[in-house]
Enzyme design. Structure first.
Site, PDB file in Angstrom:
ATOM      1  N   HIS A 100      -3.267  10.861   0.468  1.00 29.71           N
ATOM      2  CA  HIS A 100      -2.739  10.687   1.827  1.00 29.71           C
ATOM      3  C   HIS A 100      -2.207  12.051   2.280  1.00 29.71           C
ATOM      4  O   HIS A 100      -1.015  12.244   2.491  1.00 29.71           O
ATOM      5  CB  HIS A 100      -1.664   9.595   1.840  1.00 29.71           C
ATOM      6  CG  HIS A 100      -1.382   9.015   3.197  1.00 29.71           C
ATOM      7  ND1 HIS A 100      -1.459   7.664   3.480  1.00 29.71           N
ATOM      8  CD2 HIS A 100      -1.029   9.602   4.363  1.00 29.71           C
ATOM      9  CE1 HIS A 100      -1.143   7.449   4.752  1.00 29.71           C
ATOM     10  NE2 HIS A 100      -0.878   8.620   5.318  1.00 29.71           N
ATOM     11  N   GLU A 102      -3.432  -0.148   8.171  1.00 32.23           N
ATOM     12  CA  GLU A 102      -2.288   0.336   8.953  1.00 32.23           C
ATOM     13  C   GLU A 102      -2.385  -0.208  10.366  1.00 32.23           C
ATOM     14  O   GLU A 102      -3.475  -0.230  10.958  1.00 32.23           O
ATOM     15  CB  GLU A 102      -2.265   1.876   9.070  1.00 32.23           C
ATOM     16  CG  GLU A 102      -1.781   2.585   7.841  1.00 32.23           C
ATOM     17  CD  GLU A 102      -1.686   4.096   8.036  1.00 32.23           C
ATOM     18  OE1 GLU A 102      -1.376   4.565   9.150  1.00 32.23           O
ATOM     19  OE2 GLU A 102      -1.926   4.807   7.043  1.00 32.23           O
ATOM     20  N   TYR A 125      -4.396   2.036  15.784  1.00 29.85           N
ATOM     21  CA  TYR A 125      -3.200   2.227  16.603  1.00 29.85           C
ATOM     22  C   TYR A 125      -3.470   2.039  18.098  1.00 29.85           C
ATOM     23  O   TYR A 125      -2.683   1.427  18.789  1.00 29.85           O
ATOM     24  CB  TYR A 125      -2.583   3.612  16.345  1.00 29.85           C
ATOM     25  CG  TYR A 125      -1.918   3.660  14.985  1.00 29.85           C
ATOM     26  CD1 TYR A 125      -0.624   3.209  14.806  1.00 29.85           C
ATOM     27  CD2 TYR A 125      -2.619   4.100  13.862  1.00 29.85           C
ATOM     28  CE1 TYR A 125      -0.020   3.201  13.555  1.00 29.85           C
ATOM     29  CE2 TYR A 125      -2.028   4.101  12.607  1.00 29.85           C
ATOM     30  CZ  TYR A 125      -0.728   3.648  12.454  1.00 29.85           C
ATOM     31  OH  TYR A 125      -0.153   3.629  11.209  1.00 29.85           O
ATOM     32  N   ARG A 137       0.856  -1.188   0.000  1.00 34.38           N
ATOM     33  CA  ARG A 137       0.000   0.000   0.000  1.00 34.38           C
ATOM     34  C   ARG A 137       0.894   1.240   0.000  1.00 34.38           C
ATOM     35  O   ARG A 137       1.705   1.420   0.912  1.00 34.38           O
ATOM     36  CB  ARG A 137      -0.903   0.006   1.245  1.00 34.38           C
ATOM     37  CG  ARG A 137      -1.702   1.276   1.368  1.00 34.38           C
ATOM     38  CD  ARG A 137      -2.649   1.283   2.556  1.00 34.38           C
ATOM     39  NE  ARG A 137      -3.316   2.563   2.597  1.00 34.38           N
ATOM     40  CZ  ARG A 137      -3.300   3.413   3.612  1.00 34.38           C
ATOM     41  NH1 ARG A 137      -2.711   3.094   4.753  1.00 34.38           N
ATOM     42  NH2 ARG A 137      -3.905   4.570   3.519  1.00 34.38           N
TER      43      ARG A 137
HETATM   44  C1  BGC Z   1      -1.126   7.844   9.070  1.00 34.65           C
HETATM   45  C2  BGC Z   1       0.329   7.664   8.720  1.00 34.65           C
HETATM   46  C3  BGC Z   1       1.186   7.896   9.958  1.00 34.65           C
HETATM   47  C4  BGC Z   1       0.814   6.847  10.984  1.00 34.65           C
HETATM   48  C5  BGC Z   1       1.607   6.940  12.288  1.00 34.65           C
HETATM   49  C6  BGC Z   1      -1.512   7.249  10.394  1.00 34.65           C
HETATM   50  O1  BGC Z   1      -2.344   8.142  11.062  1.00 34.65           O
HETATM   51  O2  BGC Z   1      -1.950   7.400   8.031  1.00 34.65           O
HETATM   52  O3  BGC Z   1       0.662   8.547   7.688  1.00 34.65           O
HETATM   53  O4  BGC Z   1       2.546   7.897   9.704  1.00 34.65           O
HETATM   54  O5  BGC Z   1      -0.535   6.979  11.313  1.00 34.65           O
HETATM   55  O6  BGC Z   1       1.359   8.140  12.926  1.00 34.65           O
END
Ligand code: BGC
Length: 446
Positions: A122, A354, A295, A78
């Site tokens: 992005h 991600e 995250y 990606r």
């Molecule tokens: C984003 C990335 C970023 C990653 C870590 C995401 O919010 O899509 O561009 O580097 O988190 O912060």
């Protein structure tokens, strides 16, 4: 107990990057200026005054990077396309030299057996469009759709699936509400039209892509929201936060309506931005997939400041990444199950687009390996409980330009020495490679 080794056959393994974070070569081959070029020049905007001017120089070193991906055994990569390489001012005919770069990259990936999964936006909006109001302007959505068509005309013969937007929530909040990211505006709740115009851009671009027989996804930053206590005020605050962070994007996409934002004193037309027919464009026909960037979870309590209907509360007793983000793998399970409960049959297949962590940069990065293992175990549990997750793209392949943090947060499976551009795989690279190989061996027909 189900773990990452039990992921279904056909599960796809990937890694993610984004144009401004890795490419560098900001003046090459007719590329136009983006809002990040401008923002990085603003004193104090980015740690140590750094920028993506050179970054990982992926624009020139992409061949070496594809070899690193091949070494991992990735199914998919990606990456994002820089709008300003394709249309330097955000409109009009294609800049062929800029598109040539993505053409070479796509062919290189395919030759290595890796499926390209491009993201069209992005966060690097052409500065020329920001000068006309950026995503606060409805017109930007139409420009985005035109750009999508131009790119798809060139690459659509080899690229089957496309992500329109990356994290419209973060772009709206950091870029337009708080000014932490480009374009650095501080509109607070007045930034809400930037959410709607991005989603409208998604809907219009999706029609262009689908009209060319291509699959469409969108990637959002989603977080499971936990109330700090069972007290009604904390629960109401958590619901308000959930509406802003998650539902503001997934409800219009999957249900064709905006969530209740009355806690913010905002009506369903988001300050007059929503027009008749927009929600039909945004919601239908069905997405081929939902990209989930995860995250950490968020803990929310009743407001302390009268300006907003929530306050963020700390998550204690868990490890923290170098960035200070709490590490809670179970949050991914919780998030995936919540999506399924909330949207039922209207939820398309999910790809985790991600997930990853920043570390102190050491090559021996057990912290990252543990992070990835924990999250993949949580993902596997969610699939065992019936959530259709098709793939996992870790953030990130390489250390790269981490926006306002400059180069201080290292998210890569591969270490990058930004003085020499030397790439060195970390321990987590080997670990991910072995996991992918083991999964493939187990899934292969006997
Ligand atoms: C984003 C990335 C970023 C990653 C870590 C995401 O919010 O899509 O561009 O580097 O988190 O912060």
């Amino acid at each position: 107990m189900t773990d990452r080794h039990d992921l279904p056959a056909g599960f796809r393994w990937g890694a993610s990057t984004a144009a401004y974070q890795v490419e560098g070569a900001v003046d090459a081959d007719g590329r136009g200026r983006s809002i990040w070029d401008t923002f990085c020049e603003r004193p104090g905007a980015v740690k140590n005054g750094e920028s993506g001017r050179v970054a990982c120089d992926h624009y020139h070193r992409w061949g070496e990077d594809v070899e690193l991906m091949r070494g991992l055994g990735l199914d998919g990569y990606r990456f994002s396309i820089a709008w300003t390489r394709v249309q330097p001012t955000g409109r009009g005919p294609a800049n062929a030299a800029g598109l040539d770069f993505y053409d070479r990259l796509v062919d290189g990936l395919l030759a290595a057996g890796i499926t390209p999964l491009p993201t069209l936006f992005h966060w690097d909006l052409p500065q020329a469009l920001e000068d006309e109001g950026g995503w606060m302007q409805r017109e930007t959505a139409f420009r985005f759709a035109e750009y999508a068509g131009v790119v798809a005309d060139r690459l659509g013969d080899r690229v089957p699936a496309w992500i329109t937007l990356n994290e419209p929530f973060v772009h709206m909040v950091y870029g337009y509400a708080l000014g932490i990211h480009a374009p650095g505006r501080t509109l607070m709740l007045d930034a809400l039209p930037a959410a709607h115009h991005q989603l409208l851009g998604h809907g219009l671009a999706a029609a262009e892509l689908r009209g060319r027989g291509l699959d469409v996804l969108i990637a959002n930053n989603l977080t499971p929201v936990r109330a700090a206590s069972d007290a009604p005020a904390d629960r109401a605050a958590a619901e308000a936060y959930d509406a802003l962070h998650n539902r503001l994007f997934t409800d219009p996409l999957l249900l064709g309506r905006y969530p209740d934002l009355s806690a913010y004193g905002v009506g369903p037309d988001l300050h007059g931005a929503v027009r008749d027919g927009d929600l039909a464009l945004i919601s239908g026909p069905n997405l081929a997939g939902l990209g989930v960037n995860y995250y950490n979870p968020t803990r929310i309590a009743a407001p302390t400041d009268p300006g907003l209907p929530f306050a963020e509360a700390p998550i204690d007793g868990v490890p923290r990444t170098h960035f200070g983000w709490p590490v809670v793998p179970a949050g991914l399970y919780e998030l995936l199950l919540t999506l399924r409960e909330r949207y039922g049959d209207t939820l398309p297949p999910i790809t985790v687009t991600e997930n990853g962590c920043s570390t102190d940069g050491a090559l021996d990065d057990t912290f990252r390996t543990d992070y990835l293992a924990g999250h993949l175990d949580a993902l596997a549990r969610a699939t065992a409980h019936g959530v259709d997750v098709r793939g996992y793209y870790t953030w990130s392949l390489l250390d790269n330009f981490e926006w306002a943090e400059g180069y201080s947060q290292r998210f890569g499976l591969v270490h990058v020495d930004f003085d020499t551009q030397q790439r060195t795989p970390r321990a987590s690279y080997t670990w991910y490679r072995d996991l992918i190989a083991a999964h493939r061996a187990k899934s292969a027909p006997r």
